[in-house]
Motif scaffolding. Structure first.
Motif, short mmCIF file in Angstrom:
data_model
loop_
_atom_site.label_atom_id
_atom_site.label_comp_id
_atom_site.label_asym_id
_atom_site.label_seq_id
_atom_site.Cartn_x
_atom_site.Cartn_y
_atom_site.Cartn_z
N UNK A 76 0.83 -1.21 0.00
CA UNK A 76 0.00 0.00 0.00
C UNK A 76 0.86 1.25 0.00
N UNK A 77 2.01 1.20 0.69
CA UNK A 77 2.94 2.34 0.69
C UNK A 77 3.54 2.54 -0.69
N UNK A 78 3.92 1.44 -1.36
CA UNK A 78 4.47 1.53 -2.71
C UNK A 78 3.45 2.15 -3.66
N UNK A 79 2.21 1.68 -3.56
CA UNK A 79 1.17 2.18 -4.46
C UNK A 79 0.85 3.64 -4.20
N UNK A 80 0.96 4.06 -2.94
CA UNK A 80 0.66 5.44 -2.58
C UNK A 80 1.77 6.40 -2.98
N UNK A 81 3.03 6.01 -2.71
CA UNK A 81 4.16 6.91 -2.96
C UNK A 81 4.73 6.78 -4.37
N UNK A 82 4.39 5.68 -5.06
CA UNK A 82 4.93 5.38 -6.38
C UNK A 82 6.45 5.22 -6.34
N UNK A 83 6.98 4.92 -5.18
CA UNK A 83 8.42 4.74 -5.00
C UNK A 83 8.69 3.28 -4.67
N UNK A 84 9.76 2.74 -5.22
CA UNK A 84 10.10 1.35 -5.03
C UNK A 84 10.53 1.06 -3.60
N UNK A 85 10.11 -0.06 -3.08
CA UNK A 85 10.52 -0.52 -1.76
C UNK A 85 10.78 -2.00 -1.85
N UNK A 86 11.95 -2.42 -1.42
CA UNK A 86 12.32 -3.83 -1.51
C UNK A 86 11.62 -4.61 -0.39
N UNK A 87 10.47 -5.18 -0.72
CA UNK A 87 9.66 -5.89 0.27
C UNK A 87 10.38 -7.13 0.79
N UNK A 88 11.30 -7.68 -0.01
CA UNK A 88 12.01 -8.89 0.41
C UNK A 88 12.82 -8.67 1.68
#
Length: 298
Positions: A76-88
């Motif tokens: 949800x944070x990725x979709x909101x900020x449009x910034x990549x986050x390495x969930x792994x």
């Protein structure tokens, strides 16, 4: 952005089933203790689940579904900020990626696993010749009875309880007059022990991870295949787990930065390749050792 997210979710290695159901399920938690390496002294433990509905049961490693809330917040944070986050970096990866579905009442089994972005399933004709013994034992809170069988090149001892009227058990095991509470092979390479259970109303087969995979282009429809074809394709996938990634990403894209990150797509791909190979190399001690022996003879 959507394409990059779909590339990431390949590495979750989560097998998702074709249909979503909303019904009541009985979920049984098993502590699985196993030797990841044939000569390993160290034992590893994971929690596996057996979900039983009126139509079937589904067995799987609980590692990723148990982290649904963490994955949900990150996505949800990725979709909101449009910034990549390495969930792994946030989640623990599963030790076992497959699901095993037993369809009631005939207990016809289906083995489901993902090869890259494609989800495959094959029918597995599993029969058990149980020897039910008179010996009884208290396992946790359950009164159980002993039974033995041979399967997958190993000798197994099971303890089942008629207090829970499901003729089912962890992994592929079934066919005793009650739920299998504990089962292990004679050399204690693999041992499952029931650790808890709960009833789930409005049960859904698909975890949040499954739904995110589907949302970002990773198919969740099971493609039927045969065991022979699956084994051949899986062996090739293990040798080159990022082959499909390279087909989808052009040389120009490899040097592009991930949105909101200093990591390039090429660097990301190399990292995921290492994760995939680490996943495959972590276990050289399969549950069914006769399958490995059969492959070596061919």
């Amino acid at each position: 952005m959507k394409k990059l997210l779909s590339v990431f979710f390949i590495v979750l290695f989560v097998a998702s089933n074709a249909q979503e159901s909303k019904e009541t399920a009985n979920r049984f938690f098993y502590e699985l203790t196993f030797k990841p390496k044939k000569d390993s002294v160290k034992l590893e433990k994971v929690i596996a689940i057996l979900d039983i509905t009126g139509k079937k049961s589904i067995y799987q490693d609980y590692t990723v579904p148990a982290q649904d809330s963490i994955i949900k917040v990150a996505v949800e944070e990725i979709e909101k900020t449009k910034a990549w986050k390495d969930v792994s970096k946030l989640i623990k990866m599963p030790k076992f990626s497959y699901k095993i579905v037993k369809n009631y009442p005939d207990m016809k089994e289906q083995y489901i696993d993902r090869i890259s972005m494609n989800l495959f399933g094959y029918d597995d004709d599993v029969k058990f010749n149980w020897n039910i013994l008179s010996e009884k034992e208290k396992v946790g809170e359950y009164n159980t009875q002993k039974a033995t069988t041979e399967f997958g090149g190993r000798k197994w001892t099971a303890w089942f309880t008629t207090d829970i009227p499901f003729q089912d058990g962890p992994y592929k095991f079934y066919g005793l007059p009650g739920l299998i509470v504990k089962i292990e092979d004679s050399e204690k390479n693999y041992s499952w022990k029931l650790s808890g259970n709960k009833k789930i109303n409005n049960y859904e087969e698909m975890s949040y991870s499954d739904k995110i995979n589907a949302k970002y282009g990773v198919p969740h429809t099971v493609t039927p295949t045969t065991k022979e074809k699956f084994d051949k394709a899986y062996a090739a996938f293990k040798l080159d787990p990022m082959a499909e990634f390279r087909q989808k990403v052009t040389p120009e894209m490899m040097s592009m930065k991930m949105p909101g990150s200093d990591m390039t797509i090429g660097e990301f791909g190399k990292k995921q390749e290492k994760m995939a190979k680490d996943f495959f190399n972590a276990n050289d001690n399969p549950i069914e050792i006769n399958q490995t022996q059969d492959k070596k003879k061919k």
